[in-house]
Scaffold this active site. Sequence first.
Site, mmCIF file in Angstrom:
data_model
loop_
_atom_site.group_PDB
_atom_site.id
_atom_site.type_symbol
_atom_site.label_atom_id
_atom_site.label_comp_id
_atom_site.label_asym_id
_atom_site.label_seq_id
_atom_site.Cartn_x
_atom_site.Cartn_y
_atom_site.Cartn_z
ATOM 1 N N TRP A 65 0.950 6.600 12.434
ATOM 2 C CA TRP A 65 -0.467 6.697 12.125
ATOM 3 C C TRP A 65 -1.245 5.687 12.936
ATOM 4 O O TRP A 65 -2.420 5.621 12.903
ATOM 5 C CB TRP A 65 -0.743 6.501 10.614
ATOM 6 C CG TRP A 65 0.014 5.418 9.990
ATOM 7 C CD1 TRP A 65 1.182 5.511 9.296
ATOM 8 C CD2 TRP A 65 -0.304 4.025 10.002
ATOM 9 N NE1 TRP A 65 1.610 4.296 8.880
ATOM 10 C CE2 TRP A 65 0.724 3.344 9.297
ATOM 11 C CE3 TRP A 65 -1.346 3.279 10.533
ATOM 12 C CZ2 TRP A 65 0.730 1.965 9.135
ATOM 13 C CZ3 TRP A 65 -1.344 1.915 10.365
ATOM 14 C CH2 TRP A 65 -0.321 1.273 9.681
ATOM 15 N N ASP A 81 -7.653 -1.572 17.336
ATOM 16 C CA ASP A 81 -6.346 -1.349 16.713
ATOM 17 C C ASP A 81 -5.834 0.026 17.119
ATOM 18 O O ASP A 81 -6.478 1.040 16.832
ATOM 19 C CB ASP A 81 -6.514 -1.423 15.182
ATOM 20 C CG ASP A 81 -5.202 -1.477 14.435
ATOM 21 O OD1 ASP A 81 -4.160 -1.151 15.039
ATOM 22 O OD2 ASP A 81 -5.214 -1.848 13.241
ATOM 23 N N ASN A 115 0.809 -1.212 0.000
ATOM 24 C CA ASN A 115 0.000 0.000 0.000
ATOM 25 C C ASN A 115 0.850 1.273 0.000
ATOM 26 O O ASN A 115 1.648 1.501 0.906
ATOM 27 C CB ASN A 115 -0.898 -0.040 1.245
ATOM 28 C CG ASN A 115 -2.059 0.915 1.167
ATOM 29 O OD1 ASN A 115 -2.434 1.353 0.080
ATOM 30 N ND2 ASN A 115 -2.625 1.237 2.310
ATOM 31 N N HIS A 159 -14.508 -4.742 10.396
ATOM 32 C CA HIS A 159 -14.203 -3.400 10.921
ATOM 33 C C HIS A 159 -15.485 -2.604 11.075
ATOM 34 O O HIS A 159 -16.146 -2.309 10.084
ATOM 35 C CB HIS A 159 -13.354 -2.628 9.915
ATOM 36 C CG HIS A 159 -11.956 -3.130 9.784
ATOM 37 N ND1 HIS A 159 -10.999 -2.432 9.079
ATOM 38 C CD2 HIS A 159 -11.336 -4.226 10.261
ATOM 39 C CE1 HIS A 159 -9.859 -3.097 9.125
ATOM 40 N NE2 HIS A 159 -10.037 -4.189 9.828
ATOM 41 N N HIS A 204 -3.320 -10.347 8.920
ATOM 42 C CA HIS A 204 -3.744 -9.065 8.388
ATOM 43 C C HIS A 204 -4.580 -9.312 7.120
ATOM 44 O O HIS A 204 -4.174 -10.098 6.265
ATOM 45 C CB HIS A 204 -2.478 -8.293 8.022
ATOM 46 C CG HIS A 204 -2.671 -6.857 7.713
ATOM 47 N ND1 HIS A 204 -1.916 -6.226 6.757
ATOM 48 C CD2 HIS A 204 -3.491 -5.934 8.232
ATOM 49 C CE1 HIS A 204 -2.285 -4.952 6.705
ATOM 50 N NE2 HIS A 204 -3.225 -4.749 7.581
ATOM 51 N N ASP A 250 -6.546 -3.456 1.282
ATOM 52 C CA ASP A 250 -5.390 -3.159 0.437
ATOM 53 C C ASP A 250 -4.570 -4.407 0.117
ATOM 54 O O ASP A 250 -3.532 -4.303 -0.533
ATOM 55 C CB ASP A 250 -4.520 -2.028 0.999
ATOM 56 C CG ASP A 250 -4.094 -2.222 2.438
ATOM 57 O OD1 ASP A 250 -4.868 -1.850 3.336
ATOM 58 O OD2 ASP A 250 -2.997 -2.730 2.662
HETATM 59 O O1 EZ4 Z 1 -3.565 0.181 8.293
HETATM 60 O O2 EZ4 Z 1 -3.759 -2.223 5.677
HETATM 61 O O3 EZ4 Z 1 -5.506 -3.985 10.825
HETATM 62 N N1 EZ4 Z 1 -5.605 -3.382 9.783
HETATM 63 C C1 EZ4 Z 1 -4.994 -2.238 9.517
HETATM 64 C C2 EZ4 Z 1 -5.047 -1.706 8.097
HETATM 65 C C3 EZ4 Z 1 -3.690 -1.095 7.734
HETATM 66 C C4 EZ4 Z 1 -3.538 -0.974 6.236
HETATM 67 C C5 EZ4 Z 1 -2.154 -0.463 5.856
HETATM 68 O O4 EZ4 Z 1 -1.953 -0.529 4.489
HETATM 69 O O5 EZ4 Z 1 -4.385 -1.684 10.399
HETATM 70 O O6 EZ4 Z 1 -6.064 -0.781 7.956
HETATM 71 CO CO CO Z 2 -3.939 -3.015 12.031
#
Ligand code: EZ4
Ligand code: CO
Length: 405
Positions: free
Chosen positions: A405, A213, A37, A122, A315, A319
């Site tokens: 971030w 998260d 990404n 989510h 994960h 993306d």
């Molecule tokens: O920020 O995939 O747990 N999931 C995440 C995602 C990540 C993105 C980064 O490219 O934290 O939203």
């Molecule tokens: Co995450």
Amino acid sequence: MKIRDVQVIVTSPGRNFVTLKVTTDDGVTGLGDATLNGRELAVASYLRDHVAPLLVGRDPHRIEDTWQYLYRGGYWRRGPVTMAAIAAVDVALWDIKGKVAGLPVYQLLGGAARNGVLTYCHASGRDLPELFDSVEAHLALGYRAVRIQMAVPGLGPIYGVGSGTSTGRYEPAIRGRLPAEETWDSSAYLRSIPGVFEKVRERFGPELPLLHDAHHRLTPIQAARLGRDLEPYDLFWLEDVTPAESQDALRLVREHTTTPLAIGEVFNSVWDCEQLIRERLIDYIRVAVVHAGGITHVRRIFGLAEVYGVKSGSHGPNDVSPVTVAAAVHLDLAIPNFGIQEHMRHEPIVDEVFPHSHRLRDGYLQAGDEPGLGVSIDEKLAAKYPYQPAYLPVNRTTDGTVHDW
Ligand code: EZ4
Ligand code: CO
């Protein structure tokens, strides 16, 4: 059997994806995802300029040998670009092996160890009513575990929170020549988030598995406090509390809280997490097939984790392409220490570009029956969507300092 052709396909049906297509002299094709990404073209070049020429003429059945050839043979090991490129080759070769054997990939990995792959979705909102709507919309889709994110009062839009749609959807990269910039304040966040979980538990009861998260934004002592403050709400896991570079940081967090910890979406290799696993500093390891060297290497990481009682929690944001989702489903089905699989639905156009046979039913992902990974690419459709620059937002604290971030 020999590899005849290796092609890199970059497409952007709403968001960017990099796909590797490997074709044998018998005309069997395999697909691998190489999407990184916000840095997509670096991996595309790595594959096109430096890997594809080495693969032509090799035996596609020699998966482990090819992995070692690209990893050790490349001298410059690890890192997200290298490991995403190796992952794409690895997954394409597993796909080919499955097609040649006439078996779905999970059968080659030992067969299904469970009936389906439990996912979490989510949910998010700018305020509690929006968040509740989002949770309800996801429960209506059949999901059985929910990640909870909410905007922080006093801050503007923050990464991970959708804006105003009932399913709380957010896009991990925003199109444009420059990344968006957002303001972050850890103190305000730490004051607000326990109250959010209190309200979510009040509304949805004690049984629904809830996740959260923190996106690597906290210091170890802040993370320790958050873990403690969230203990009454019985989280399934608290994810990415501290920046992922320091494995030691998790020891401090662990010493202070019984909230289960998960980390690893930015890890590329077993070396990034072996201490975390060996010292049992986490409960779930979050590596993705696409970013940690493919099925071959992630299977190795999950194997190490199994020895220490750490479970998988791959994960799976939107993306990563449906090719990675398919690879994850096959691996998740076969390993003994599966925990949970992140699942963020793709836009319908992405599913059209990448037709696939895995399906979400009642919150579980099910693999299809066909040989290989059960995913293909509609190259004509893909060609209609050329690459567009898009980036994750950059965060700054209120004094302008760049923050995680
Ligand atoms: O920020 O995939 O747990 N999931 C995440 C995602 C990540 C993105 C980064 O490219 O934290 O939203
Ligand atoms: Co995450």
